[in-house]
Every structure is written in structure tokens, then in C-alpha cells.
Design a protein around this motif. Structure first.
Motif, PDB file in Angstrom:
ATOM      1  N   SER A   1      -8.659   0.319  -1.899  1.00 18.83           N
ATOM      2  CA  SER A   1      -7.230  -0.249  -1.593  1.00 18.83           C
ATOM      3  C   SER A   1      -8.544  -0.871  -0.619  1.00 18.83           C
ATOM      4  O   SER A   1      -7.965  -2.049   0.254  1.00 18.83           O
ATOM      5  CB  SER A   1      -6.789   0.709  -0.568  1.00 18.83           C
TER       6      SER A   1
ATOM      7  N   ARG B   1     -13.256   3.631  -1.934  1.00 17.90           N
ATOM      8  CA  ARG B   1     -11.663   3.444  -2.222  1.00 17.90           C
ATOM      9  C   ARG B   1     -10.898   2.314  -2.680  1.00 17.90           C
ATOM     10  O   ARG B   1     -10.931   0.842  -2.867  1.00 17.90           O
ATOM     11  CB  ARG B   1     -11.005   3.593  -1.023  1.00 17.90           C
TER      12      ARG B   1
ATOM     13  N   ASP C   1      -4.303   6.851  -2.497  1.00 15.11           N
ATOM     14  CA  ASP C   1      -5.520   6.249  -3.397  1.00 15.11           C
ATOM     15  C   ASP C   1      -5.954   6.669  -4.283  1.00 15.11           C
ATOM     16  O   ASP C   1      -6.397   8.100  -4.418  1.00 15.11           O
ATOM     17  CB  ASP C   1      -6.467   5.986  -1.958  1.00 15.11           C
TER      18      ASP C   1
ATOM     19  N   HIS D   1       0.737  -1.308   0.249  1.00 12.02           N
ATOM     20  CA  HIS D   1      -0.445   0.124   0.303  1.00 12.02           C
ATOM     21  C   HIS D   1       0.685   1.213  -0.126  1.00 12.02           C
ATOM     22  O   HIS D   1       0.986   2.201   0.668  1.00 12.02           O
ATOM     23  CB  HIS D   1      -1.174   0.443   1.028  1.00 12.02           C
TER      24      HIS D   1
END
Length: 639
Positions: A415, A413, A401, A196
Motif C-alpha cells: 500500500s 507494504r 495489505d 485501499h
């Protein structure tokens, strides 16, 4: 294979469980599979490990890292019998007759990677226990089981779920503004997606960086620059890991300095490709903006350092934060994410921030409002329409993001989508130690305390005076706007369990060398909110420079996910990672804090804490008759 979540669940009170060992130095991480020990995590606390992983991959934190568990006992290590719990972190796996499953294996890899990185250990520190012919036990190397990688994982294909396909599509959109075409079979792309790191803010640099005859490939991402050496592509490393946590300044030489300069160069070249770039472009290691961005993890710059057209502000846009200061405060450093909408600077600095995306600032855009709520750094595009799998989407790429909305109009999102199997299974290879700078630079001088405090006054409950700022409160959602939104459920007592990824996005590990020998100081390592980490380092350095460290008798905690003890519906600032406690035994809640000259007094520390933007809990009740909390210090403002 299930999707791993980077969540460690706290059981009981890890900071009070086990045996205290001040200054404990962790040398090993011992992994054992033992049904009896694992059962003890929920029953008798006779044999507790530091961490336990159940079959589903859930990770439980039972004993604080700075304290010794009781799961390992005596074993032969380095040729002699030693009590391993004093030198090793224990990780216990819940055994299964068919062996560990993929979910448990993936969680184990993630936990071990986290612990190795946290304590600067190499993979040789991973051990387990084996029996000796005499019936004892000995320490042997431990190799974690590899995830079961099916052949079809090596390429993207129809086996992906619709959510995984959407993730890959959106990741491709994330790469378009600055990273070129997505190549998910390459180590940098896999690593950045797995951990991430946000959007690429520059391409995978085709020309290697040569340092002391060694060749390094690198690519800057929003949260960090990653690199590998030569043709050892899978041995991916992080630039942030090269910085000395004991020092606040930017290294003067070495691989860390050269990678940081190269990151500035590559990201600013990507900005030039999108439009004219104004201001000073290169790295200036003595500039406050660059020091703060480097140590707070705000990533590389997306703009030059320049003065706004009206001449009111100096500003520079970084991937994770826009830093600015009024021209009347040339040495200041303010955060856009900590600026209230009513502040005259708010709209001006947001307009400057949107320039890096070539888009207009629209404060009423629902995408912008979500990005503010989730603290996603700088926008890399405006909102645009695109299609995937015969479905129309609205998309906006932000540094930290990518936001999208489908036919239902709900903004989500990227993610939160599950990645494809090759992303979930990715683990970097161990790497050779990088070259380090030969001469450490000198530390920065600490700020001086407010002049109005005056010298300490023994026996005076009114000293020191309150600072010229107040605490950050929940009024009007101010605290969430600055620190991010925590979603939570009650765990037990005052303790909570965070249910979103707030802790992953906002907490950073900070090394405070001044705490290394303070009881409860965990060797100087603690978790703190990224927005306040640099100020926390400077505060302890200032206390040391002022000769005040002898006043620190105990360190009593920083980040603890819990509510306020007297207000069970309100999150404590400890849950946000912006508070810490010291000398608790002499400065309890609802008591008058120890006075100057008395044992355990922290009052002499307060003026410098105020100078660094920290508010003292003793000022919550100035006359000492109510809910004072003299042990407590919390971040309140950028300084």
C-alpha cells in the motif's frame, strides 16, 4: 500526476474556530476558488472556510464540520436569500492562473467523496456561487474538474515507473489466493485499489444477486463488499454504507441483508476450495461474533464458527480480525489483536487463524511480526518466494495489505507503493439509490451495570468504585499492539500531525443518535477507533435505555490528534480515537469531579461505561487530590 495521500492537516483548533451551531444539518457542500479567502487561512481569520486545498493538493481543516465558517456569506438558494455558512460546508481552492492542477483536482475529488459519504448527500449537494445581474450571488450546481487522463493511462505499459510496476505485480499476487486473476481494467479492481479495501476474499461473483427485480454484481474484499447494479459498472457502492448507523443489529431483510449473506457464502466457498471447512458457515444475525464483525468493519468470515480441538474456545476468523471467546463465556467476544502474547489463548487462536491460509503459525517470522505491528488482519498465504523484473522477492499476502521484501531484506507494504495512473484517477459514478429494508429490526437490550457499584450515593467522592480492569498503557508496547502504531510530528502546542496512514486504517465514522442534540455532538457523528466503535454505540444505547441521557450536558470531543497535556511526549488516547469527553465545564482536570446530585455530574454514567469496557478518568485519582479528569472516558477492554 502526483500520488494523492488521504491526509487532512489540522490548522489551529477547528473545534473552537468559527461559529457554533448545535444540531447543525449540512445540506450543501460549496466549492469556491478565492485567493483572498485562501490567504486568510494563514493570515487574518476574517473569512475562514471549513476546508482549504492549496495548489499542491494539500488539504487543510480550518473549521470543524459541526461549526459554521465565514467564507460563503449570503446567497440566493432555493429561491430566497440565505446565510450559506449555516447550511453548507465550505471548500476553498487556492486559484492558479492556468487552472487547477492534477494534484489539486485529485485531492478535491477525494475530499468531496469523503464529505458526501459522511453526510449521506448525493452529488446534487455540490454547489458553487455565481453572480446575479443585481450584483448579488446565487447558488449553482458544481461539477468538479475531471483529472487529465492521457490515452496511455487506459492500459498498463512501459510508461509506468518501476514502483508502479511493482505495485501492479504485487496486486496480482494479492488476487491469487481468493480473487482469481487481476483485471485492472474492471471497476471493482480499480475501486478496491484506489480506496485501499485490502485483498479480495472471494471472486467477482459471476451470478448477479437479484433483489426486488434489480440485478446487483458484487465482490467481497477484506474491508468491505462492493457492488454495482446491472450494466452500470462504474457506479460502485459499498455494503457498509447500507447499514443503518442508528441500529446495532444486522438487517432482517433488504439488499444489505442479502449482500451480507452472499458475502458469507462466497468467501466461505473460497475457503472450501483451499481445504476442509469446519463449523457453522452461514450468517447468524443474532450471534455476537457476526454483529461485531459487521459493525466494526472486520469484513467477511474466512472460516466457520467452531470450537477449538481442545474444547477451550469458540473461534471464527474474519478478514480483518479473529474473534473468539472461552467456552466459559459463551456470550463473550474477544479480539485476537487485543490479546497479549502471554495470554494462554494467544498461540492457540493464532494457529487457528493461520489455518485459513493453509500455513503454519511461526511467531518468530519477521513477516508475522510486522503484520502484528501493522494490524493486517488474517494471513491469506504463508511466506513464499517469487520474481519480478529479474528481482527475487519474499511475499506474504495478508487480508489488509501485502508484505514483500526485496534483496535488501527490508519488509515493506504494497500500500505504500504508488498505484498506476488509472488507479489514482479512478472515481466511481453516482449510483441509483438501492432498495432498502421495509421493516427495521428491534435493537439489542443493553448490558446491565456491575452489581458491586450499588445505587448512586450523593456527595460521596468515593462513588462509584473502580472497575475490575485498568487502562491500556504504553508499558511494554501494549497500547501499540492493540491500537496500532502512530507515527507523528508536532504541529502546534499539544497538537500533532500523523505522518503514516494509521488514521485511514483504524478510524471509522460512528453515528451516535443519542448525541444528535447534545451541544458539541456534531449531529451524532464522530470518528472512533474501529476496535471500540461497536462498544461505543452500545454504551450510548445503554445510557439511553437506563434513562440517563439528561445527564449529558455537553459533548467535548473524541478523536483529536494530540499529546497528553501534562505529558507532552506521550500520545493521548484521544489521538488513538478511543476516548471521549463529556460535561467538561463541571469536570475539569486536576479538580474533583462533580458529585452525584451536583450539576454536570457524570458519576451516574460510570457503572454502565465500565460494563462496556470504558474506564473513567475520575478513577485516576480516587481521593480527588491529584490529576483526576472527570470529563474523560476511554476504551480499555473488549466487552
Amino acid at each position: 500526476m502526483s500520488r494523492t495521500t488521504n491526509v487532512i492537516e489540522t490548522v489551529g483548533l477547528p473545534e473552537l474556530t468559527g461559529i457554533a451551531h448545535p444540531g447543525r444539518r449540512i445540506e450543501l457542500i460549496a466549492v469556491v476558488a478565492n485567493r483572498r479567502i485562501f490567504a486568510a487561512t494563514r493570515a487574518a481569520p476574517a473569512a475562514l472556510p471549513n476546508y482549504a486545498l492549496d495548489r499542491s493538493g494539500r488539504v487543510f481543516h480550518l473549521v470543524a464540520d459541526m461549526r459554521a465558517g465565514s467564507a460563503l456569506g449570503m446567497a440566493i438558494h432555493a429561491g430566497r436569500r440565505r446565510r450559506l455558512d449555516r447550511i453548507a460546508l465550505s471548500v476553498c481552492l487556492e486559484p492558479h492562473p492556468d487552472g487547477p492542477g492534477d494534484a489539486q483536482i485529485e485531492s478535491l475529488h477525494l475530499l468531496l467523496h469523503t464529505l458526501l459519504t459522511r453526510y449521506n448527500l448525493d452529488p446534487t449537494a455540490l454547489v458553487t456561487l455565481a453572480p446575479t445581474p443585481a450584483g448579488g450571488r446565487r447558488v449553482v450546481p458544481y461539477l468538479p474538474p475531471a483529472p487529465a487522463m492521457a490515452e496511455e493511462w487506459l492500459t498498463l505499459g512501459s510508461a509506468l515507473s518501476p514502483e508502479q510496476e511493482l505495485f501492479v505485480f504485487l496486486l496480482g499476487e494479492t488476487y491469487r489466493p481468493r480473487g482469481g486473476a487481476l483485471k485492472l481494467n474492471q471497476a471493482f479492481a480499480l475501486h478496491a485499489a484506489r480506496y485501499h479495501l485490502g485483498a479480495p476474499v472471494g471472486p467477482n461473483e459471476p451470478v448477479p444477486l437479484i433483489v426486488e427485480g434489480r440485478r446487483f454484481n458484487f465482490q467481497p474484499f477484506a474491508r468491505d463488499t462492493i457492488f454495482n447494479e446491472g450494466a452500470d459498472y462504474a457506479a460502485v457502492q459499498h455494503l457498509s454504507a447500507l447499514f443503518d448507523p442508528q441500529r446495532l443489529e444486522i438487517p432482517a431483510r433488504g439488499l444489505a441483508r442479502q449482500l451480507l449473506e452472499a458475502s458469507y457464502r462466497v468467501t466461505l466457498q473460497a475457503s472450501k476450495a483451499r481445504g476442509p471447512l469446519i463449523g457453522v458457515e452461514g450468517l447468524r444475525p443474532d450471534w455476537r461474533f457476526h454483529q461485531v464483525a459487521t459493525h466494526a468493519g472486520f469484513g467477511p468470515p474466512l472460516s466457520g464458527n467452531y470450537r477449538t480441538a481442545d474444547g477451550a474456545y469458540a473461534v471464527q476468523v474474519f478478514a480483518g480480525e479473529t474473534l473468539y471467546t472461552p467456552m466459559s463465556e459463551p456470550s463473550g467476544c474477544r479480539y485476537l489483536s487485543a490479546t497479549a502474547p502471554a495470554d494462554p489463548a494467544y498461540a492457540t487462536i493464532w494457529r487457528e487463524t493461520y489455518k485459513v491460509a493453509g500455513a503454519a503459525f511461526d511467531p518468530d517470522s519477521p513477516f508475522h511480526q510486522r503484520a502484528i505491528e501493522w494490524k493486517l488482519g488474517a494471513p491469506l498465504t504463508g511466506v513464499y518466494a517469487t520474481s519480478h523484473a529479474n528481482t527475487r522477492y519474499q511475499v506474504q499476502v495478508w487480508a489488509l495489505d501485502t508484505l514483500y521484501a526485496g534483496p535488501d531484506g527490508v519488509i515493506r507494504r504494497m500500500s505504500e507503493l504508488p498505484g498506476p495512473p488509472q488507479v489514482q484517477a479512478w472515481q466511481p459514478k453516482p449510483a441509483a439509490p438501492p432498495p432498502l429494508p421495509s421493516t427495521p429490526p428491534n435493537p439489542l437490550p443493553p448490558p446491565q451495570p456491575p452489581a458491586q457499584a450499588g445505587p448512586p450515593r450523593a456527595g460521596d467522592p468515593a462513588w462509584p468504585p473502580r472497575p475490575d480492569f485498568s487502562i491500556l498503557t504504553d508499558h511494554g508496547g501494549a497500547r501499540e499492539r492493540v491500537l496500532g502504531r502512530i507515527e507523528w510530528v508536532r504541529a502546534s502546542g499539544d497538537f500533532i500531525r500523523i505522518t503514516n496512514d494509521w488514521d485511514r486504517r483504524h478510524l471509522v465514522e460512528v453515528f451516535i443518535p443519542q448525541l444528535a442534540r447534545v451541544p458539541g455532538g456534531n449531529g451524532g457523528r464522530l470518528l472512533f477507533h474501529r476496535i471500540a466503535a461497536e462498544q461505543l454505540r452500545r454504551l450510548f444505547a445503554a445510557w439511553e435505555a437506563a434513562g440517563l441521557l439528561h445527564l449529558l450536558r455537553t459533548f467535548d470531543g473524541a478523536w483529536v490528534p494530540r499529546t497528553i497535556r501534562l505529558k507532552p511526549t506521550v500520545l493521548s488516547n484521544h489521538a488513538y480515537g478511543t476516548a471521549f469527553d463529556i460535561n467538561a465545564a463541571w469536570n475539569g482536570m486536576l479538580r474533583v469531579p462533580a458529585l452525584v446530585g451536583q450539576p454536570g455530574s457524570v458519576r451516574e454514567l460510570v457503572p454502565l461505561a465500565n460494563a462496556h469496557g470504558f474506564y473513567w478518568g475520575g478513577h485516576w485519582n480516587f481521593d480527588g487530590k491529584g490529576a483526576a479528569d472527570g470529563m474523560h472516558f476511554e476504551w480499555a477492554t473488549a466487552r
